[in-house]
Scaffold this motif. Structure first.
Motif, PDB file in Angstrom:
ATOM      1  N   ASP A  83      -2.379   7.348  -5.239  1.00  0.00           N
ATOM      2  CA  ASP A  83      -1.482   7.167  -6.380  1.00  0.00           C
ATOM      3  C   ASP A  83      -2.162   6.272  -7.404  1.00  0.00           C
ATOM      4  O   ASP A  83      -2.364   5.091  -7.162  1.00  0.00           O
ATOM      5  CB  ASP A  83      -0.177   6.534  -5.898  1.00  0.00           C
ATOM      6  N   HIS A  84      -2.519   6.838  -8.547  1.00  0.00           N
ATOM      7  CA  HIS A  84      -3.172   6.041  -9.579  1.00  0.00           C
ATOM      8  C   HIS A  84      -2.187   5.322 -10.485  1.00  0.00           C
ATOM      9  O   HIS A  84      -2.583   4.601 -11.382  1.00  0.00           O
ATOM     10  CB  HIS A  84      -4.105   6.910 -10.425  1.00  0.00           C
ATOM     11  N   ASP A  85      -0.905   5.491 -10.272  1.00  0.00           N
ATOM     12  CA  ASP A  85       0.113   4.837 -11.100  1.00  0.00           C
ATOM     13  C   ASP A  85       0.484   3.495 -10.483  1.00  0.00           C
ATOM     14  O   ASP A  85       1.555   3.307  -9.948  1.00  0.00           O
ATOM     15  CB  ASP A  85       1.346   5.738 -11.210  1.00  0.00           C
ATOM     16  N   HIS A  86      -0.439   2.530 -10.549  1.00  0.00           N
ATOM     17  CA  HIS A  86      -0.243   1.224  -9.927  1.00  0.00           C
ATOM     18  C   HIS A  86       0.380   0.212 -10.859  1.00  0.00           C
ATOM     19  O   HIS A  86       0.849  -0.820 -10.416  1.00  0.00           O
ATOM     20  CB  HIS A  86      -1.573   0.600  -9.494  1.00  0.00           C
ATOM     21  N   GLY A  87       0.310   0.439 -12.147  1.00  0.00           N
ATOM     22  CA  GLY A  87       0.714  -0.594 -13.080  1.00  0.00           C
ATOM     23  C   GLY A  87      -0.411  -1.583 -13.341  1.00  0.00           C
ATOM     24  O   GLY A  87      -0.211  -2.647 -13.895  1.00  0.00           O
ATOM     25  N   HIS A  88      -1.638  -1.258 -12.914  1.00  0.00           N
ATOM     26  CA  HIS A  88      -2.803  -2.120 -13.142  1.00  0.00           C
ATOM     27  C   HIS A  88      -3.840  -1.313 -13.902  1.00  0.00           C
ATOM     28  O   HIS A  88      -3.982  -0.127 -13.706  1.00  0.00           O
ATOM     29  CB  HIS A  88      -3.416  -2.569 -11.812  1.00  0.00           C
ATOM     30  N   ASP A  89      -4.592  -2.001 -14.752  1.00  0.00           N
ATOM     31  CA  ASP A  89      -5.619  -1.302 -15.510  1.00  0.00           C
ATOM     32  C   ASP A  89      -6.929  -1.185 -14.761  1.00  0.00           C
ATOM     33  O   ASP A  89      -7.675  -0.251 -14.949  1.00  0.00           O
ATOM     34  CB  ASP A  89      -5.849  -1.997 -16.850  1.00  0.00           C
ATOM     35  N   ASP A  90      -7.236  -2.170 -13.912  1.00  0.00           N
ATOM     36  CA  ASP A  90      -8.464  -2.036 -13.132  1.00  0.00           C
ATOM     37  C   ASP A  90      -8.152  -2.272 -11.670  1.00  0.00           C
ATOM     38  O   ASP A  90      -7.102  -2.742 -11.317  1.00  0.00           O
ATOM     39  CB  ASP A  90      -9.574  -2.964 -13.648  1.00  0.00           C
ATOM     40  N   HIS A  91      -9.074  -1.934 -10.809  1.00  0.00           N
ATOM     41  CA  HIS A  91      -8.846  -1.997  -9.377  1.00  0.00           C
ATOM     42  C   HIS A  91      -9.558  -3.180  -8.743  1.00  0.00           C
ATOM     43  O   HIS A  91      -9.510  -3.341  -7.546  1.00  0.00           O
ATOM     44  CB  HIS A  91      -9.317  -0.691  -8.712  1.00  0.00           C
ATOM     45  N   GLU A  92     -10.210  -3.983  -9.527  1.00  0.00           N
ATOM     46  CA  GLU A  92     -11.022  -5.054  -8.977  1.00  0.00           C
ATOM     47  C   GLU A  92     -10.170  -6.197  -8.493  1.00  0.00           C
ATOM     48  O   GLU A  92      -9.255  -6.663  -9.154  1.00  0.00           O
ATOM     49  CB  GLU A  92     -11.988  -5.565 -10.061  1.00  0.00           C
ATOM     50  N   GLY A  93     -10.471  -6.654  -7.252  1.00  0.00           N
ATOM     51  CA  GLY A  93      -9.883  -7.879  -6.736  1.00  0.00           C
ATOM     52  C   GLY A  93      -8.474  -7.771  -6.202  1.00  0.00           C
ATOM     53  O   GLY A  93      -7.830  -8.774  -5.985  1.00  0.00           O
ATOM     54  N   HIS A  94      -7.973  -6.568  -5.964  1.00  0.00           N
ATOM     55  CA  HIS A  94      -6.636  -6.463  -5.373  1.00  0.00           C
ATOM     56  C   HIS A  94      -6.555  -5.247  -4.470  1.00  0.00           C
ATOM     57  O   HIS A  94      -7.277  -4.288  -4.646  1.00  0.00           O
ATOM     58  CB  HIS A  94      -5.544  -6.409  -6.444  1.00  0.00           C
ATOM     59  N   ASP A  95      -5.660  -5.332  -3.502  1.00  0.00           N
ATOM     60  CA  ASP A  95      -5.404  -4.196  -2.631  1.00  0.00           C
ATOM     61  C   ASP A  95      -4.266  -3.391  -3.217  1.00  0.00           C
ATOM     62  O   ASP A  95      -3.379  -3.911  -3.860  1.00  0.00           O
ATOM     63  CB  ASP A  95      -4.995  -4.663  -1.228  1.00  0.00           C
ATOM     64  N   HIS A  96      -4.263  -2.109  -2.959  1.00  0.00           N
ATOM     65  CA  HIS A  96      -3.152  -1.249  -3.351  1.00  0.00           C
ATOM     66  C   HIS A  96      -3.074  -0.056  -2.451  1.00  0.00           C
ATOM     67  O   HIS A  96      -3.964   0.261  -1.736  1.00  0.00           O
ATOM     68  CB  HIS A  96      -3.237  -0.851  -4.822  1.00  0.00           C
TER      69      HIS A  96
ATOM     70  N   MET B 154      -1.822   2.778   3.551  1.00  0.00           N
ATOM     71  CA  MET B 154      -3.208   2.788   3.091  1.00  0.00           C
ATOM     72  C   MET B 154      -3.364   1.755   1.979  1.00  0.00           C
ATOM     73  O   MET B 154      -2.631   1.777   0.992  1.00  0.00           O
ATOM     74  CB  MET B 154      -3.597   4.162   2.558  1.00  0.00           C
ATOM     75  N   THR B 155      -4.287   0.842   2.174  1.00  0.00           N
ATOM     76  CA  THR B 155      -4.644  -0.117   1.125  1.00  0.00           C
ATOM     77  C   THR B 155      -6.141  -0.003   0.889  1.00  0.00           C
ATOM     78  O   THR B 155      -6.898   0.376   1.783  1.00  0.00           O
ATOM     79  CB  THR B 155      -4.301  -1.575   1.514  1.00  0.00           C
ATOM     80  N   HIS B 156      -6.557  -0.312  -0.330  1.00  0.00           N
ATOM     81  CA  HIS B 156      -7.998  -0.333  -0.569  1.00  0.00           C
ATOM     82  C   HIS B 156      -8.321  -1.186  -1.777  1.00  0.00           C
ATOM     83  O   HIS B 156      -7.491  -1.432  -2.645  1.00  0.00           O
ATOM     84  CB  HIS B 156      -8.591   1.074  -0.677  1.00  0.00           C
ATOM     85  N   SER B 157      -9.544  -1.654  -1.750  1.00  0.00           N
ATOM     86  CA  SER B 157     -10.095  -2.432  -2.857  1.00  0.00           C
ATOM     87  C   SER B 157     -11.483  -1.868  -3.126  1.00  0.00           C
ATOM     88  O   SER B 157     -11.846  -0.842  -2.564  1.00  0.00           O
ATOM     89  CB  SER B 157     -10.157  -3.917  -2.476  1.00  0.00           C
ATOM     90  N   ASP B 158     -12.256  -2.560  -3.930  1.00  0.00           N
ATOM     91  CA  ASP B 158     -13.605  -2.070  -4.214  1.00  0.00           C
ATOM     92  C   ASP B 158     -14.532  -2.181  -3.007  1.00  0.00           C
ATOM     93  O   ASP B 158     -15.573  -1.538  -2.976  1.00  0.00           O
ATOM     94  CB  ASP B 158     -14.213  -2.838  -5.385  1.00  0.00           C
ATOM     95  N   SER B 159     -14.147  -2.970  -2.002  1.00  0.00           N
ATOM     96  CA  SER B 159     -15.053  -3.187  -0.881  1.00  0.00           C
ATOM     97  C   SER B 159     -14.580  -2.615   0.449  1.00  0.00           C
ATOM     98  O   SER B 159     -15.358  -2.549   1.391  1.00  0.00           O
ATOM     99  CB  SER B 159     -15.317  -4.686  -0.708  1.00  0.00           C
ATOM    100  N   SER B 160     -13.309  -2.210   0.561  1.00  0.00           N
ATOM    101  CA  SER B 160     -12.849  -1.681   1.845  1.00  0.00           C
ATOM    102  C   SER B 160     -11.608  -0.804   1.681  1.00  0.00           C
ATOM    103  O   SER B 160     -10.885  -0.898   0.694  1.00  0.00           O
ATOM    104  CB  SER B 160     -12.544  -2.820   2.816  1.00  0.00           C
TER     105      SER B 160
ATOM    106  N   GLY C 123       0.800  -1.224   0.000  1.00  0.00           N
ATOM    107  CA  GLY C 123       0.000   0.000   0.000  1.00  0.00           C
ATOM    108  C   GLY C 123       0.829   1.268   0.000  1.00  0.00           C
ATOM    109  O   GLY C 123       2.049   1.243   0.137  1.00  0.00           O
ATOM    110  N   GLU C 124       0.121   2.375  -0.153  1.00  0.00           N
ATOM    111  CA  GLU C 124       0.747   3.693  -0.168  1.00  0.00           C
ATOM    112  C   GLU C 124       1.114   4.102   1.255  1.00  0.00           C
ATOM    113  O   GLU C 124       0.364   3.852   2.189  1.00  0.00           O
ATOM    114  CB  GLU C 124      -0.219   4.701  -0.779  1.00  0.00           C
ATOM    115  N   LEU C 125       2.276   4.739   1.424  1.00  0.00           N
ATOM    116  CA  LEU C 125       2.736   5.159   2.742  1.00  0.00           C
ATOM    117  C   LEU C 125       2.417   6.626   2.996  1.00  0.00           C
ATOM    118  O   LEU C 125       2.554   7.473   2.114  1.00  0.00           O
ATOM    119  CB  LEU C 125       4.244   4.939   2.882  1.00  0.00           C
ATOM    120  N   ILE C 126       2.016   6.891   4.224  1.00  0.00           N
ATOM    121  CA  ILE C 126       1.719   8.245   4.687  1.00  0.00           C
ATOM    122  C   ILE C 126       2.613   8.499   5.895  1.00  0.00           C
ATOM    123  O   ILE C 126       2.615   7.708   6.840  1.00  0.00           O
ATOM    124  CB  ILE C 126       0.231   8.370   5.089  1.00  0.00           C
ATOM    125  N   GLU C 127       3.365   9.580   5.852  1.00  0.00           N
ATOM    126  CA  GLU C 127       4.283   9.912   6.938  1.00  0.00           C
ATOM    127  C   GLU C 127       3.545  10.644   8.053  1.00  0.00           C
ATOM    128  O   GLU C 127       2.719  11.515   7.795  1.00  0.00           O
ATOM    129  CB  GLU C 127       5.394  10.802   6.384  1.00  0.00           C
TER     130      GLU C 127
END
Length: 180
Positions: free
Chosen positions: A167-180, A74-80, A60-64
């Protein structure tokens, strides 16, 4: 000692002193160094100049927080959406006594705050939590829409604020089914 033997002995000692004993010299010769190849897979993960990784242990993305006293992943998916409190190195979870943390976001001139309740992990001490989560679809939508803001959390009686930006630069085209 005969002058001839003395000069041979001095020459031998001088040569040994100048060249040293190469059998025990651990440094490689320039020819050995030229043949060295660095295996990029054996290098440690990239980190930013502060010394901590670019992403948290879950990717996930880091926040100082507090000049790197703590971090939040911070991690998130379509459900949480989840926030994990981490130590200053952004590697280990830190259980805190707070019952919630607040995320305040701004997008398209509108401001909205979301409270994420503590959801302790199995390794957290009783009465403490290193994990805060929400299943609020609106929070996920705001993050995906590019909202930016702050996360506010109380740690040991001190309020910490960190900058939130997705950060939308994940290297993934969709956000379904994974945390980032």
């Amino acid at each position: 000692m005969a002058p001839m033997k003395k000069s041979i002995l001095l020459t031998a000692v001088a040569c040994f002193w100048i060249t040293g004993c190469s059998k025990n010299d651990p440094s490689p010769s320039p020819a050995d160094q030229a043949d060295s190849v660095i295996d990029m897979d054996q290098l440690p993960p990239l980190s930013d100049p502060s010394g901590h990784p670019e992403h948290g242990p879950r990717g996930g993305e880091l926040i100082e927080l507090g000049n790197e006293a703590f971090h939040i992943e911070m991690t998130h998916s379509d459900s949480s959406v989840s926030f994990y409190v981490l130590d200053g190195a952004a590697k280990n979870p830190v259980g805190i006594e707070a019952q919630k943390l607040t995320v305040s976001l701004k997008h398209d001139g509108e401001v909205k705050s979301f409270d994420l309740p503590a959801t302790p992990q199995a390794d957290d001490e009783p009465g403490k939590s290193s994990h805060f989560a929400s299943t609020d679809e609106e929070l996920e939508h705001w993050l995906e829409a590019g909202a930016e803001g702050v996360v506010i959390v109380d740690i040991s009686g001190k309020s910490y604020t960190g900058q939130v930006s997705h950060d939308h630069d994940h290297g993934h085209d969709d956000h379904e089914g994974h945390d980032h």
